[in-house]
Design a protein around this motif. Sequence first.
Motif, PDB file in Angstrom:
ATOM      1  N   ILE A  96       0.870  -1.173   0.000  1.00  0.00           N
ATOM      2  CA  ILE A  96       0.000   0.000   0.000  1.00  0.00           C
ATOM      3  C   ILE A  96       0.911   1.227   0.000  1.00  0.00           C
ATOM      4  O   ILE A  96       1.707   1.405   0.916  1.00  0.00           O
ATOM      5  CB  ILE A  96      -0.892   0.013   1.257  1.00  0.00           C
ATOM      6  CG1 ILE A  96      -1.640  -1.308   1.418  1.00  0.00           C
ATOM      7  CG2 ILE A  96      -1.826   1.221   1.245  1.00  0.00           C
ATOM      8  CD1 ILE A  96      -2.938  -1.429   0.721  1.00  0.00           C
ATOM      9  N   PRO A  97       0.811   2.043  -1.029  1.00  0.00           N
ATOM     10  CA  PRO A  97       1.820   3.096  -1.225  1.00  0.00           C
ATOM     11  C   PRO A  97       1.862   4.145  -0.115  1.00  0.00           C
ATOM     12  O   PRO A  97       2.889   4.769   0.092  1.00  0.00           O
ATOM     13  CB  PRO A  97       1.428   3.728  -2.564  1.00  0.00           C
ATOM     14  CG  PRO A  97       0.014   3.331  -2.784  1.00  0.00           C
ATOM     15  CD  PRO A  97      -0.169   2.018  -2.115  1.00  0.00           C
ATOM     16  N   TYR A  98       0.745   4.331   0.581  1.00  0.00           N
ATOM     17  CA  TYR A  98       0.753   5.412   1.571  1.00  0.00           C
ATOM     18  C   TYR A  98       1.095   4.939   2.989  1.00  0.00           C
ATOM     19  O   TYR A  98       0.941   5.689   3.939  1.00  0.00           O
ATOM     20  CB  TYR A  98      -0.573   6.182   1.549  1.00  0.00           C
ATOM     21  CG  TYR A  98      -1.820   5.329   1.609  1.00  0.00           C
ATOM     22  CD1 TYR A  98      -2.274   4.818   2.813  1.00  0.00           C
ATOM     23  CD2 TYR A  98      -2.543   5.062   0.445  1.00  0.00           C
ATOM     24  CE1 TYR A  98      -3.419   4.058   2.868  1.00  0.00           C
ATOM     25  CE2 TYR A  98      -3.688   4.299   0.495  1.00  0.00           C
ATOM     26  CZ  TYR A  98      -4.129   3.795   1.703  1.00  0.00           C
ATOM     27  OH  TYR A  98      -5.253   3.046   1.743  1.00  0.00           O
ATOM     28  N   LEU A  99       1.529   3.675   3.100  1.00  0.00           N
ATOM     29  CA  LEU A  99       1.932   3.205   4.426  1.00  0.00           C
ATOM     30  C   LEU A  99       3.442   3.005   4.455  1.00  0.00           C
ATOM     31  O   LEU A  99       4.069   2.806   3.418  1.00  0.00           O
ATOM     32  CB  LEU A  99       1.229   1.883   4.754  1.00  0.00           C
ATOM     33  CG  LEU A  99      -0.301   1.906   4.783  1.00  0.00           C
ATOM     34  CD1 LEU A  99      -0.842   0.528   5.131  1.00  0.00           C
ATOM     35  CD2 LEU A  99      -0.816   2.921   5.786  1.00  0.00           C
ATOM     36  N   THR A 100       4.010   3.034   5.662  1.00  0.00           N
ATOM     37  CA  THR A 100       5.444   2.800   5.779  1.00  0.00           C
ATOM     38  C   THR A 100       5.707   1.296   5.689  1.00  0.00           C
ATOM     39  O   THR A 100       4.786   0.485   5.671  1.00  0.00           O
ATOM     40  CB  THR A 100       5.985   3.291   7.131  1.00  0.00           C
ATOM     41  OG1 THR A 100       5.396   2.495   8.153  1.00  0.00           O
ATOM     42  CG2 THR A 100       5.664   4.752   7.363  1.00  0.00           C
ATOM     43  N   VAL A 101       6.999   0.940   5.651  1.00  0.00           N
ATOM     44  CA  VAL A 101       7.397  -0.467   5.583  1.00  0.00           C
ATOM     45  C   VAL A 101       6.767  -1.263   6.720  1.00  0.00           C
ATOM     46  O   VAL A 101       6.112  -2.281   6.517  1.00  0.00           O
ATOM     47  CB  VAL A 101       8.940  -0.570   5.624  1.00  0.00           C
ATOM     48  CG1 VAL A 101       9.374  -2.004   5.854  1.00  0.00           C
ATOM     49  CG2 VAL A 101       9.521  -0.005   4.338  1.00  0.00           C
ATOM     50  N   LYS A 102       6.926  -0.736   7.928  1.00  0.00           N
ATOM     51  CA  LYS A 102       6.415  -1.470   9.083  1.00  0.00           C
ATOM     52  C   LYS A 102       4.883  -1.566   9.050  1.00  0.00           C
ATOM     53  O   LYS A 102       4.300  -2.623   9.328  1.00  0.00           O
ATOM     54  CB  LYS A 102       6.874  -0.785  10.371  1.00  0.00           C
ATOM     55  CG  LYS A 102       6.284  -1.397  11.614  1.00  0.00           C
ATOM     56  CD  LYS A 102       7.269  -1.539  12.732  1.00  0.00           C
ATOM     57  CE  LYS A 102       6.615  -2.297  13.878  1.00  0.00           C
ATOM     58  NZ  LYS A 102       6.579  -1.494  15.090  1.00  0.00           N
TER      59      LYS A 102
END
Lengths: 223, 417
Positions: A96-102
Amino acid sequence: MTKAISLKKCLFSYDKNTKLVINIDQLDIETGEKVFLYGPSGHGKSTLLNLTAGVLKANSGSVEVLGQELTKISQSKRDHLRGEKIGYIFQIFNLIPYLTVKENIVLPCMINKKRSDDDFHKQAEELIDSLGLREYIDKKVTDLSIGQQQRVAAARALIGNPQMIIADEPTSALDEKNTREFMELLMNVWEKKKFTLIFVSHDERLKSYFSRSISLPEINHHD
Amino acid sequence: MINFLTYKSISNRKFTSFLCVLSIALSVTLFLGIERIRNGARDGFTNTISKTDLIVGAKGGPLNLLLYTVFHIGGAVNNIKMKTYEEIKKNHQVEWTIPISLGDAYRGFRVVATDENFYEHYRFRGDRSVEMSEGRIPNDTFDVVIGSVVAKKFNHKVGDPIIISHGISAQAILSHDNTPFKIIGIMKPTSTPLDTGVYITLQGMEAIHFGWETGVPNGEKINPERFKKENIQISQLTSFMVKLKSRIAVLRMRRDIDNYMDEPIMAIIPALSLQEMWETIGYVEQILFLVSLCVLLVGVLSILISLYTSINERRREMAILRSLGASSRHIFFLLIYESSFLVLAGCILGVVSMYGLLFFVRPWLESNFSVYLPIEALSSTEWIYLGLIFVVGTLAGLIPAIKAYMNSLQDGLTIKI
């Protein structure tokens, strides 16, 4: 050994009266097996994966996944089964592009309560370390390379110890070096956790990593 | 989970989401603002005069009577005799009366002759009374009090002498220049027609017409003794206001006045007449309401458009969520949630900016249009409006949500790029 997946006389078409996309007499995959599913495009690969993941429902026959007969349970139960027990890795654009890696990695635990029984944050940290993503943990996923993104996708599929991982051509967008690294990481984790691994690819060179190879064109007698 | 994803997804599309919230906020501001101005204008208008039960004047148009007595517009056809006034004043039902005598002007502003009852009993906008910002109320024949607008326009101060012209036009042909008045008081601003009045005593009104019995000045010198207040006899009035001891008696009193035998006079109930008058000019109000409704519709449409256009680029995202165990229903609610969040944010921002705007335009509206807008908490009607906006806005998210639901059923785990 019990079967992780068992298809019998499975038929599927998107609309009634149109041609069959899936016509599989018999397909069995044992629990803990790592299987290479050779699937060039046009042989119902996506449809088969959608059927085993419980997004689509077979017209007739039986589709048993992790002890549940998918043709006999409701859509929401199938969604739950997928959320709880199956990890899924896409070809590309897994994140999901708007979330960070974690945030991407812990997402399955947020959607499915049952997958977050343990301290999933700790588990996420461990996965991040073992996949060499420590320095990217709070980065936006769009800042990562494709190879790194696929590792994040693997971490997300692995969190919460799912019983089965379905990987849909996860290496097709990677170069040779990244592919090798990705495969080695995946195999390492499999050695430790022994989940059922279904790896779909049209690249037959990857066959060597697996204990068994199934060719989709041979088992699927679609129209 | 849905909270978190919605928050993240909206902040990812910060700019378009912001524009969306902004357009909702703008339409909410406009809608509520116009509603407030609309109500303020009506309340301001219908409360131009309060507490007065009846206005009595010569028989003629009721509207005309209201206009010249309260708004200083137009003129009376006939005067009424002082004897009639005295008689009605003596009626045991009457609590107080305010006599009004009109006919002259000061540089275009109406001269209103009245007595001390006016300063004591006249009420507007509920229970506000006439107050002086400077000086005192008139007492002597040539004392004059001016409204705040008059004072401001001509930069008058207490002590200034003024000359009143004959008749009500701004260009005076004949002036009462032999009878100079002196300003002894300036009223506080009221945002009512009071501000544009020049107030003298009834005796003053009689005095300036001494020697004018033929309609034009005869040029005679007048004995100063005649100007003494106690020497002046009031012979007629233009109209007067009546307050009764009991409201129940109003209709009966009105009938009695309408049937008064000695002189053709009539009475109107100002609250009722003001209401009627507002209704005849109130179509503007309805147009305003319609316009603000359209603005609102555009705001709601902007949510629909912004979400709908984002659906296709978010197909991938939806497939990922599906692969993680989200059902198509989840996808549906995710979008509904997003639209309702955007509307909610828009409503809040809209209300805040409505108050902000109100704060700034209030003095201007009050001084220029006599629209008095108190800064009050949201009324129950406004809460209902906001509730409806929220529901409609959320429903606008329904169309993209259904589309996303269908997409996710069709796509499943197959990513369409």
